[in-house]
Each structure stands twice: as structure tokens, then as C-alpha cells.
Design a protein around this motif. Structure first.
Motif, mmCIF file in Angstrom:
data_model
loop_
_atom_site.group_PDB
_atom_site.id
_atom_site.type_symbol
_atom_site.label_atom_id
_atom_site.label_comp_id
_atom_site.label_asym_id
_atom_site.label_seq_id
_atom_site.Cartn_x
_atom_site.Cartn_y
_atom_site.Cartn_z
ATOM 1 N N GLN A 65 16.301 54.653 -49.555
ATOM 2 C CA GLN A 65 16.871 55.984 -49.397
ATOM 3 C C GLN A 65 17.967 56.310 -50.397
ATOM 4 O OE1 GLN A 65 18.017 56.583 -45.297
ATOM 5 N NE2 GLN A 65 16.043 55.879 -44.507
ATOM 6 N N GLY A 66 18.479 55.295 -51.090
ATOM 7 C CA GLY A 66 19.550 55.526 -52.037
ATOM 8 C C GLY A 66 20.913 55.565 -51.368
ATOM 9 N N LEU A 115 20.530 57.309 -61.811
ATOM 10 C CA LEU A 115 21.677 56.403 -61.724
ATOM 11 C C LEU A 115 21.388 55.337 -60.681
ATOM 12 C CD1 LEU A 115 24.669 55.902 -62.625
ATOM 13 C CD2 LEU A 115 25.352 57.384 -60.727
ATOM 14 N N TRP A 116 21.800 54.096 -60.998
ATOM 15 C CA TRP A 116 21.642 52.987 -60.067
ATOM 16 C C TRP A 116 22.906 52.122 -60.071
ATOM 17 C CZ3 TRP A 116 18.144 54.146 -63.935
ATOM 18 C CH2 TRP A 116 16.846 54.515 -63.557
ATOM 19 N N GLY A 174 20.443 43.524 -54.869
ATOM 20 C CA GLY A 174 19.336 44.200 -55.516
ATOM 21 C C GLY A 174 19.787 45.527 -56.100
ATOM 22 N N VAL A 175 18.862 46.487 -56.187
ATOM 23 C CA VAL A 175 19.112 47.767 -56.846
ATOM 24 C C VAL A 175 19.163 48.895 -55.824
ATOM 25 C CG1 VAL A 175 18.239 49.442 -58.515
ATOM 26 C CG2 VAL A 175 18.014 46.996 -58.970
ATOM 27 N N TRP A 176 20.270 49.644 -55.857
ATOM 28 C CA TRP A 176 20.417 50.833 -55.011
ATOM 29 C C TRP A 176 20.358 52.082 -55.885
ATOM 30 C CZ3 TRP A 176 25.538 49.041 -52.236
ATOM 31 C CH2 TRP A 176 25.254 47.966 -51.379
ATOM 32 N N VAL A 232 15.507 60.440 -54.932
ATOM 33 C CA VAL A 232 14.963 59.090 -55.088
ATOM 34 C C VAL A 232 13.536 59.234 -55.571
ATOM 35 C CG1 VAL A 232 14.371 56.937 -53.935
ATOM 36 C CG2 VAL A 232 16.457 58.146 -53.300
ATOM 37 N N ASN A 233 13.299 58.887 -56.819
ATOM 38 C CA ASN A 233 11.997 59.088 -57.444
ATOM 39 C C ASN A 233 11.162 57.821 -57.394
ATOM 40 O OD1 ASN A 233 12.619 61.773 -58.268
ATOM 41 N ND2 ASN A 233 13.789 60.948 -59.986
#
Length: 270
Positions: free
Chosen positions: A117-118, A225-226, A233-235, A253-254
């Protein structure tokens, strides 16, 4: 020869230089079924930090002993702390230096919801000071990060973005930053300050990420942007707030997310 690693049940001596001066280094390592992930990068960063601070690097068998043994869960986090040890007069280092290696491991579960969900991040008022000699090193003196994290208490804000004294974006309080511009993915250069993360190193080695400078006034204009590190991990970032809480930018969120996919393959999450 280094003393054996201390468990979390042992007290650190009052005269330990890591406790007194922040004179040491640390690593936070993801363990999967008891095996460290990105271990080579962690050892390389620790070695670079030891060289920078002039602390003898523990032998490989001593480092391996911190994670070898029966795991308590499928996923764990191992924290290593290496200090210069005890002794010395004031800031003068002891002769000889006898480093102290401590370790602790604990069960861990990542936030899958944040992957999917970011997250919301905010700009921090605090500015990182520049010190090229320490740039990239994960040393124990993290007071700037501690002060920056005190700037908010809203649980919906996942991270804070830190810039340096010249107004360049550097990192988040405990994660590295990545952004997309013109279909390329970048991460800030860390030649003046900041911590060079091991997941960041892995992505750079894969050729998926390039290093660049990002002035703060251009930050809201990035395409994606992350924030990421080798444990969480990656948000993906969906909302960027100013330090006063006002909205600066929103992103969706793509899918597909190639950076998250590659990073999570490196971490074993994919």
C-alpha cells in the motif's frame, strides 16, 4: 585476539568506548532460516568502517559465530555491535586496542502492508552535518538520526527524509532513499554523510540504480519515490509531507514495481 562475542545478557563495562563516545560500528542483518542475507555486503561495510575508525576487524570465524546456531524463527534480525573496547585516556585510544564484539538476534516480521500500500514520509527540520571521512559508515554515533526521529509521533508517518547542510537529500532516518526520473532509478550520493545501506549496494551492483545528487527543491518533482533497507525491504512512498505537516506530493502505487521486485529477490522476500 578478540574476546568471544558477548550475549545480550552481559553488561557492557562502564569504560567501554562505544558506550562513552560512540566509538564503534554496528550492523543490522536479516537472517533467513538462520542464514544471513547480503552477508558479504555487511562484512564489507563493517571492514570499511573498521578501516575508517582504526579498529581491528574481527576474524571471519568470530563474525560467523554471531549467527551460527539454531534459529528461533524463520526470519530474525541479528544486530552486531563492534566497539574499540575499554581503556585509553580521554579520547586517546588504548594501547593495544582490544575490540569488543556483541551480538543479539530476535524474531522479525516485515510489514507486508507497507510493501503493498505504500507509506507516508515527511521532511525533517534537522540537517545532517557533512563529514566526508565518516560518509557511508554505520558508526555508533547516530544522534542526528535520533533527534530527527523525535520530530514526529504520528504513527501514520513511516519515515523522515533528511537533507544535509547544503540542502541535498541524503537518506531517511533509518532507510536509504530511491527515486525515479525519466524512467531511471537513482539514490543519493553518500560522499559527504549518510549510511551506505547493504541493499542499496546490492542494487547498485546489479546496475538497477545509479547515484546522483537531488536538491531538496527538486524532491517533490520526482516521478516515483521509495525508502528501503536490508531488513524491511522496499516501501513505495505515496505521500510526502513538509516538516509542518502540509502536503507536498502524492504518488500512486504502480505495478509493476521493478525496484521492489529486484530488491525483494535479493532479500528472499520474492
Amino acid at each position: 585476539m578478540l574476546p568471544p562475542p558477548l550475549s545480550s545478557d552481559h553488561q557492557v563495562p562502564f569504560d567501554d568506548r562505544g558506550l562513552a563516545y560512540g566509538d564503534g560500528l554496528f550492523e543490522t542483518v536479516l537472517l533467513r532460516a538462520g542464514v544471513p542475507v547480503l552477508w558479504r555486503y555487511h562484512v564489507e561495510r563493517l571492514a570499511k568502517g573498521c578501516q575508517c575508525l582504526g579498529i581491528p576487524l574481527p576474524c571471519q570465524s568470530a563474525l560467523n559465530a554471531t549467527w551460527q546456531g539454531k534459529p528461533s524463527a524463520e526470519l530474525e534480525v541479528l544486530k552486531l555491535i563492534l566497539t574499540r573496547g575499554s581503556g585509553g585516556r580521554g579520547y586517546a585510544q588504548p594501547e593495544p586496542v582490544t575490540p569488543r564484539l556483541l551480538s543479539r538476534r530476535a524474531p522479525f516480521q516485515p510489514s507486508v502492508q507497507r510493501w503493498q500500500q505504500g507509506v507516508t514520509v515527511r521532511l525533517c527540520n534537522l540537517r545532517l552535518s557533512r563529514q566526508p571521512r565518516l560518509a557511508g559508515v554505520k558508526h555508533l554515533n547516530r544522534l542526528e538520526n535520533v533527534l530527527a526521529r523525535q520530530e514526529w509521533s504520528d504513527a501514520t508517518i513511516a519515515e523522515g527524509v533528511l537533507t544535509d547542510s547544503e540542502g541535498l537529500v541524503v537518506e531517511a532516518t533509518s532507510m536509504n532513499i530511491f527515486w525515479q526520473q525519466a524512467r531511471e532509478v537513482f539514490t543519493p550520493r553518500l560522499d559527504q554523510c549518510g549510511v551506505a545501506g547493504t541493499l542499496r549496494a546490492g542494487l547498485i551492483d546489479k546496475g538497477a540504480v545509479a547515484q546522483a545528487s537531488l536538491p531538496l527543491d527538486q524532491f517533490p518533482d520526482v516521478e516515483r519515490l521509495w525508502v528501503a533497507n536490508s531488513v524491511q525491504g522496499v516501501w513505495p512512498v505515496t505521500t510526502l509531507l513538509a516538516a509542518d505537516g502540509s502536503l507536498l506530493k502524492r504518488w500512486s502505487v504502480n505495478e509493476p514495481d521493478p525496484i521492489q521486485r529486484l530488491a525483494h529477490q535479493l532479500l528472499g522476500y520474492a
